[in-house]
Design a protein around this motif. Structure first.
Motif, PDB file in Angstrom:
ATOM      1  N   ASN A  27       0.835  -1.204   0.000  1.00 14.35           N
ATOM      2  CA  ASN A  27       0.000   0.000   0.000  1.00 14.35           C
ATOM      3  C   ASN A  27       0.866   1.249   0.000  1.00 14.35           C
ATOM      4  OD1 ASN A  27      -2.358  -1.677   0.475  1.00 14.35           O
ATOM      5  ND2 ASN A  27      -1.567  -1.869   2.562  1.00 14.35           N
ATOM      6  N   ILE A  28       0.234   2.375  -0.333  1.00 11.62           N
ATOM      7  CA  ILE A  28       0.928   3.668  -0.260  1.00 11.62           C
ATOM      8  C   ILE A  28       0.092   4.602   0.622  1.00 11.62           C
ATOM      9  CG2 ILE A  28       1.678   5.695  -1.560  1.00 11.62           C
ATOM     10  CD1 ILE A  28       2.247   3.889  -3.912  1.00 11.62           C
ATOM     11  N   HIS A  29       0.751   5.207   1.598  1.00  9.61           N
ATOM     12  CA  HIS A  29       0.097   6.208   2.448  1.00  9.61           C
ATOM     13  C   HIS A  29       0.827   7.531   2.254  1.00  9.61           C
ATOM     14  CE1 HIS A  29      -1.607   2.963   5.146  1.00  9.61           C
ATOM     15  NE2 HIS A  29      -0.628   2.320   4.528  1.00  9.61           N
ATOM     16  N   VAL A  30       0.095   8.608   2.045  1.00  4.83           N
ATOM     17  CA  VAL A  30       0.741   9.922   1.927  1.00  4.83           C
ATOM     18  C   VAL A  30       0.066  10.888   2.899  1.00  4.83           C
ATOM     19  CG1 VAL A  30       1.393  11.802   0.396  1.00  4.83           C
ATOM     20  CG2 VAL A  30       1.280   9.480  -0.495  1.00  4.83           C
ATOM     21  N   TYR A  31       0.815  11.320   3.902  1.00  9.02           N
ATOM     22  CA  TYR A  31       0.285  12.257   4.890  1.00  9.02           C
ATOM     23  C   TYR A  31       0.719  13.673   4.553  1.00  9.02           C
ATOM     24  CZ  TYR A  31      -0.681   7.934   7.256  1.00  9.02           C
ATOM     25  OH  TYR A  31      -1.147   6.688   7.537  1.00  9.02           O
ATOM     26  N   GLY A  32       0.363  14.094   3.378  1.00  8.00           N
ATOM     27  CA  GLY A  32       0.695  15.420   2.862  1.00  8.00           C
ATOM     28  C   GLY A  32       0.008  15.464   1.520  1.00  8.00           C
ATOM     29  N   PRO A  33       0.087  16.596   0.806  1.00  4.56           N
ATOM     30  CA  PRO A  33      -0.551  16.613  -0.504  1.00  4.56           C
ATOM     31  C   PRO A  33       0.140  15.630  -1.465  1.00  4.56           C
ATOM     32  CG  PRO A  33       0.301  18.803   0.102  1.00  4.56           C
ATOM     33  CD  PRO A  33       0.725  17.867   1.164  1.00  4.56           C
ATOM     34  N   LEU A  34      -0.653  14.891  -2.204  1.00  5.22           N
ATOM     35  CA  LEU A  34      -0.101  13.969  -3.209  1.00  5.22           C
ATOM     36  C   LEU A  34      -0.331  14.594  -4.579  1.00  5.22           C
ATOM     37  CD1 LEU A  34       0.960  11.319  -4.408  1.00  5.22           C
ATOM     38  CD2 LEU A  34      -1.265  10.302  -4.022  1.00  5.22           C
ATOM     39  N   ARG A  35       0.738  15.163  -5.142  1.00  6.23           N
ATOM     40  CA  ARG A  35       0.603  15.819  -6.446  1.00  6.23           C
ATOM     41  C   ARG A  35       1.321  15.035  -7.546  1.00  6.23           C
ATOM     42  NH1 ARG A  35       2.200  20.282  -3.100  1.00  6.23           N
ATOM     43  NH2 ARG A  35       0.358  21.384  -2.375  1.00  6.23           N
ATOM     44  N   GLY A  36       2.079  14.038  -7.177  1.00  4.65           N
ATOM     45  CA  GLY A  36       2.823  13.260  -8.168  1.00  4.65           C
ATOM     46  C   GLY A  36       2.068  11.988  -8.535  1.00  4.65           C
ATOM     47  N   ARG A  37       2.849  10.966  -8.890  1.00  3.61           N
ATOM     48  CA  ARG A  37       2.244   9.694  -9.262  1.00  3.61           C
ATOM     49  C   ARG A  37       2.373   8.711  -8.114  1.00  3.61           C
ATOM     50  NH1 ARG A  37       3.651   8.134 -15.001  1.00  3.61           N
ATOM     51  NH2 ARG A  37       3.267  10.031 -16.141  1.00  3.61           N
ATOM     52  N   ALA A  38       1.375   7.874  -7.945  1.00  2.00           N
ATOM     53  CA  ALA A  38       1.459   6.826  -6.935  1.00  2.00           C
ATOM     54  C   ALA A  38       1.017   5.518  -7.560  1.00  2.00           C
ATOM     55  CB  ALA A  38       0.587   7.186  -5.743  1.00  2.00           C
ATOM     56  N   LEU A  39       1.901   4.528  -7.524  1.00  6.23           N
ATOM     57  CA  LEU A  39       1.592   3.222  -8.098  1.00  6.23           C
ATOM     58  C   LEU A  39       1.752   2.164  -7.014  1.00  6.23           C
ATOM     59  CD1 LEU A  39       3.207   5.066 -10.402  1.00  6.23           C
ATOM     60  CD2 LEU A  39       2.778   3.046 -11.767  1.00  6.23           C
TER      61      LEU A  39
END
Lengths: 240, 271
Positions: free
Chosen positions: A171-183
């Protein structure tokens, strides 16, 4: 340097990498007579498909028996039914030696993913010991940077800029703005999810199913805290 | 303890050289012995902005190649006691720079000076890489415009991964953001990214906001660092930035739309 020399130096070939979809004929037994009969039946069902079809012959899952494998005969059976053998997938020394004799290319057996789990019980205890801790990133992931969490989850505690790329087998968790790519689940894990505080991503992908910013922007949850997961091969985005 | 500061951006034309000249001069004005090094080999500009183009004899590449000593190549500023310039070579290209050569010279400068300001070329290739490689701190110059912000973001990523500090696993480079060519009027009209927008995208500390100003162009053409023009808003903003660089707490100015006075409205002040 004269004209002729220049011509001599002009490149006549180019090396290119490519991915091809190929049929693999996986042999589970070396009883060639039975193979001959069963292959004939198969070909009859779809003669078009088998006509001059290139194949890879896989011997690595072939059960060993007292009788050694007759590779020359195996190849001629395949040829008889219209199959062109491009290469051999094998690891047994005997098979490797036979391949060398008939001048056939050999490729190593595919990775652990396709290998059957030896015994369920041992596999379970093995995974318990093979726990991979999640990869935690506390600094912003900038444009042009790539972060990969192999065999585990990825947790980013800062902003992910446009042009940055997050990759994870889990899994991917982002605790900030996610503006890029997430795979997430890039190894084919259909259960992987992407969690983020502010979904402004350029691309979200789970196990190869993806949505780009053009689609994501139209989502009413654009800019919100969301989770993304696969629902019957369809990428679903919902609030957290 | 000397400090090596790189002024960089990724994108060209955002004001790196103007900033290098202003910050370097500002530090020297405050009594710190400072040298500004032009890394833009092949596109030498710093000497023009500093107004010492007629006194360049030897340059950076000459010193690397051993054709001249460092003291022969250093140009002393005519206005300020503590300020020196090391010009770039105009006849060579960036391949003339080597890691060993640059490291030797910058280390030597760091022994003599309190502040070594490295004026980086645009781009993320060799010249820019060498300019930031040895830095202790970085001033990332950005225009309030999306492509410039993205390039700065890329540069910030490189600063945290490709510097000597990063390679040796030491404390990372201190990053400062400097926003130039800022126009509060255009921000109010929604034509330009605001300070808050840029800060949010790049998530680093803002060291200064330099307003778009006629004074900058005038100063460049006259070869006087804009910080010496104390009347101008840009000069004052750079002065504040230098104070913040030295650790002072100074409130940001020139972020609001200036109301035009009665007479200005009657006779039309300059934009």
């Amino acid at each position: 340097m004269n004209q002729a020399d220049l011509l001599e130096k002009a490149p006549v070939f180019q090396l290119k990498g490519s991915m091809l979809a190929l049929t693999i004929l996986e042999l589970s037994s070396n009883e060639l007579d039975r193979l001959d009969i069963q292959l004939a039946e198969k070909v009859e069902q779809a003669p078009q498909f088998f006509q001059d079809a290139p194949i890879i012959l896989a011997l690595d899952k072939c059960l060993q028996s007292a009788q050694p494998l007759d590779l020359v005969r195996l190849l001629s059976i395949c040829r008889k039914h219209g199959l062109h053998t491009l290469a051999l997938r094998a690891e047994h020394p005997e098979h490797l030696a036979a391949a060398q004799l008939v001048d056939l290319a050999v490729i190593p057996p595919s990775g652990a993913r396709e290998r059957p789990l030896a015994i369920a019980a041992t596999a379970e205890t093995a995974t318990e010991h093979n726990f991979t801790p999640a990869r935690i990133i506390t600094q912003p992931v900038r444009s042009g940077q790539q972060v990969y969490a192999k065999n585990t989850d990825l947790i980013v505690m800062a902003a992910v800029s446009a042009g940055a790329e997050l990759l994870a087998d889990g899994n991917i968790h982002v605790y900030g703005p996610l503006r890029g790519r997430a795979l997430a689940g890039i190894n084919g894990n259909l259960e992987a999810r992407i969690f983020c505080q502010q979904m402004s991503a350029e691309m979200l992908s789970i196990a190869g199913q993806y949505k780009v910013a053009e689609d994501l922007r139209r989502d009413p949850l654009w800019g919100e805290a969301t989770q993304t997961y696969l629902n019957a091969e369809h990428l679903e985005i919902s609030t957290l | 303890m000397s400090k090596i500061i790189v002024v960089t951006s990724g994108k060209g034309g955002v004001g790196k050289t103007t900033t290098s000249a202003a910050i370097g001069t500002g530090l020297a004005l405050r009594g710190h012995k400072t040298v500004i090094v032009d890394f833009d080999v092949g596109l030498r500009n710093l000497d023009l902005i500093m107004g010492c183009e007629r006194r360049v004899v030897y340059d950076f590449v000459n010193v690397i190649n051993g054709d001249a000593t460092l003291n022969q190549a250093l140009i002393k500023d005519k206005r300020l006691e503590n300020l020196y310039i090391l010009a770039a070579s105009q006849t060579r290209d960036k391949d003339a720079l080597t890691v060993e050569g640059v490291e030797k010279i910058i280390t030597e400068l760091a022994e003599q000076f309190e502040y070594v300001i490295c004026d980086s070329p645009a781009g993320i290739e060799k010249g820019a890489h060498l300019a930031m490689y040895l830095a202790d701190a970085a001033i990332v110059v950005t225009n309030p415009e999306v492509s410039s912000v993205r390039d700065s973001d890329r540069m910030l990523g490189l600063l945290s991964s490709k510097s000597k500090r990063a390679e040796e696993g030491r404390e990372p480079i201190t990053e400062h953001l400097l926003l130039t060519r800022y126009s509060p009027e255009r921000v109010a009209r929604g034509e330009m990214l605001s300070v808050e927008d840029v800060e949010e995208i790049l998530s680093i500390q803002m060291i200064g906001v330099i307003p778009e100003s006629q004074a900058v162009l005038k100063a460049s053409n006259q070869g006087v660092p804009v910080i010496l023009d104390e009347e101008s808003d840009a000069g004052q903003a750079y002065s504040d930035a230098v104070d913040r660089l030295l650790g002072k707490e100074v409130p940001h100015r020139f972020l609001e739309v200036q109301k035009k006075g009665f007479l200005q409205r009657m006779f039309g002040g300059k934009e």
